[in-house]
Design an enzyme around this catalytic site. Structure first.
Site, PDB file in Angstrom:
ATOM      1  N   MET A 129       0.820  -1.209   0.000  1.00  0.00           N
ATOM      2  CA  MET A 129       0.000   0.000   0.000  1.00  0.00           C
ATOM      3  C   MET A 129       0.859   1.267   0.000  1.00  0.00           C
ATOM      4  SD  MET A 129      -2.873  -1.376  -0.229  1.00  0.00           S
ATOM      5  CE  MET A 129      -4.055  -0.069   0.052  1.00  0.00           C
ATOM      6  N   LEU A 150       4.695   4.309  -5.477  1.00  0.00           N
ATOM      7  CA  LEU A 150       6.128   4.135  -5.716  1.00  0.00           C
ATOM      8  C   LEU A 150       6.713   5.382  -6.370  1.00  0.00           C
ATOM      9  CD1 LEU A 150       5.878   0.524  -7.121  1.00  0.00           C
ATOM     10  CD2 LEU A 150       6.683   1.195  -4.845  1.00  0.00           C
ATOM     11  N   ASN A 160       2.163  -6.105 -10.428  1.00  0.00           N
ATOM     12  CA  ASN A 160       1.176  -5.783  -9.389  1.00  0.00           C
ATOM     13  C   ASN A 160      -0.073  -6.616  -9.631  1.00  0.00           C
ATOM     14  OD1 ASN A 160      -0.132  -4.205  -7.279  1.00  0.00           O
ATOM     15  ND2 ASN A 160      -1.222  -3.116  -8.915  1.00  0.00           N
ATOM     16  N   HIS A 197      -4.200  -6.516  -9.015  1.00  0.00           N
ATOM     17  CA  HIS A 197      -5.272  -5.559  -8.714  1.00  0.00           C
ATOM     18  C   HIS A 197      -6.622  -6.286  -8.825  1.00  0.00           C
ATOM     19  CE1 HIS A 197      -7.207  -1.672  -8.391  1.00  0.00           C
ATOM     20  NE2 HIS A 197      -7.974  -2.008  -9.414  1.00  0.00           N
ATOM     21  N   GLU A 220      -7.676 -14.072  -7.833  1.00  0.00           N
ATOM     22  CA  GLU A 220      -6.315 -13.521  -7.674  1.00  0.00           C
ATOM     23  C   GLU A 220      -5.322 -14.633  -7.352  1.00  0.00           C
ATOM     24  OE1 GLU A 220      -5.919  -9.971  -5.230  1.00  0.00           O
ATOM     25  OE2 GLU A 220      -8.054  -9.614  -5.400  1.00  0.00           O
TER      26      GLU A 220
HETATM   27  C1  GRF Z   1      -5.618  -7.769  -3.058  1.00  0.00           C
HETATM   28  O1  GRF Z   1      -6.979  -7.607  -3.320  1.00  0.00           O
HETATM   29  C2  GRF Z   1      -4.795  -7.213  -4.192  1.00  0.00           C
HETATM   30  O2  GRF Z   1      -5.385  -7.376  -5.429  1.00  0.00           O
HETATM   31  C3  GRF Z   1      -4.710  -5.759  -3.831  1.00  0.00           C
HETATM   32  O3  GRF Z   1      -4.557  -5.748  -2.434  1.00  0.00           O
HETATM   33  C4  GRF Z   1      -5.162  -6.916  -1.888  1.00  0.00           C
HETATM   34  C5  GRF Z   1      -4.103  -7.617  -1.087  1.00  0.00           C
HETATM   35  O4  GRF Z   1      -4.625  -8.746  -0.425  1.00  0.00           O
HETATM   36  N1  GRF Z   1      -3.645  -5.103  -4.540  1.00  0.00           N
HETATM   37  P1  GRF Z   1      -3.644  -9.753   0.291  1.00  0.00           P
HETATM   38  O5  GRF Z   1      -2.784  -8.944   1.261  1.00  0.00           O
HETATM   39  O6  GRF Z   1      -2.815 -10.433  -0.753  1.00  0.00           O
HETATM   40  O7  GRF Z   1      -4.540 -10.719   1.021  1.00  0.00           O
END
Ligand code: GRF
Length: 224
Positions: A97, A100, A114, A116, A181
């Site tokens: 978070m 950069l 990354n 998302h 993801e």
């Molecule tokens: C995920 O939803 C990712 O896509 C976003 O931040 C969240 C991170 O989740 N960038 P985690 O820490 O991997 O559980």
């Protein structure tokens, strides 16, 4: 026979719970021939759950607080040094978070990805699931992309999609998107480790791509 070649040395940058990091840890644990070595987990937050996951998996960790640095560029320069000292080939932002610095993005260009939780270029930024529901989209998903200067911008490597259900809340959509993801992030890292990913004119080309197999992942909810 165990993997014989040189594995891609990957660093994962996390700020929080680290479930995407866990998807990579699980992949490594389940496949000793995976051409990827999780060499380092870095966090800007000492209490990130992702650090515990790394420690449990025996992956080296490093923590730096941005509060100890004068500005973004100085902090990012130190992060870059840590990554270079560990001979990292690929940096994965998995819930990191931090915005950069330009220097960092340029230094790791095409070696920095990354994840998302939306089908980019739709819904960049935060509160993605709420915004997707507000927009009434029928399909949402997740994207792994190379990082460029703009937030959540850059050449797309892989996406996975899922249908929005009539009774979805931001929380239920987040939970189902996370499952996607966890499928596509290890897949993207694998493609890069196999040296099948090239950026040409700011678009990703994937070598030996069989009939869209990597391109579309259908949510399990569709099969019920
Ligand atoms: C995920 O939803 C990712 O896509 C976003 O931040 C969240 C991170 O989740 N960038 P985690 O820490 O991997 O559980």
């Amino acid at each position: 026979m165990a993997f014989q070649g040189t594995k891609l040395k990957v660093a994962v940058l996390v700020s929080g719970r680290g479930t995407n990091l866990q998807s990579l840890i699980d992949r490594a644990a389940n496949d000793e021939d995976w051409p990827v070595e999780l060499s380092l987990v870095f966090s800007n937050k000492a209490d990130a759950k992702g650090l515990e996951r790394a420690e449990q998996a025996g992956i080296p960790t490093q923590v730096l607080s941005h509060k100890d640095y004068d500005d973004r560029a100085a902090f990012d320069a130190e992060v870059s040094n840590i990554l270079e000292e560990a001979n990292i080939d690929l940096v994965v932002l998995a819930g990191y978070m931090r915005i950069l610095s330009e220097e960092f993005v340029n230094r790791w260009r095409d070696r920095l990805i990354n994840i998302h939780p939306a089908l980019l270029p739709a819904f960049k930024g935060l509160h993605v699931h709420e915004r997707a529901l507000d927009a009434g989209v029928r399909i949402t998903g997740a994207t792994v992309h190379f990082v460029r200067l703009g937030t959540d911008e850059g050449p797309i490597i892989i996406q996975g999609a899922l249908p929005v259900q009539p009774n979805d809340t931001p929380e239920s959509l987040e939970a189902r998107t996370l499952k996607i993801e966890h499928m596509i992030l290890p897949e993207a890292v694998t493609l890069i480790a196999e040296k099948r990913v090239r950026v040409v004119s700011e678009q990703v080309q994937i070598d030996n791509r069989p009939d869209e197999a990597e391109a579309v992942i259908i949510s399990p909810v569709l099969s019920h």
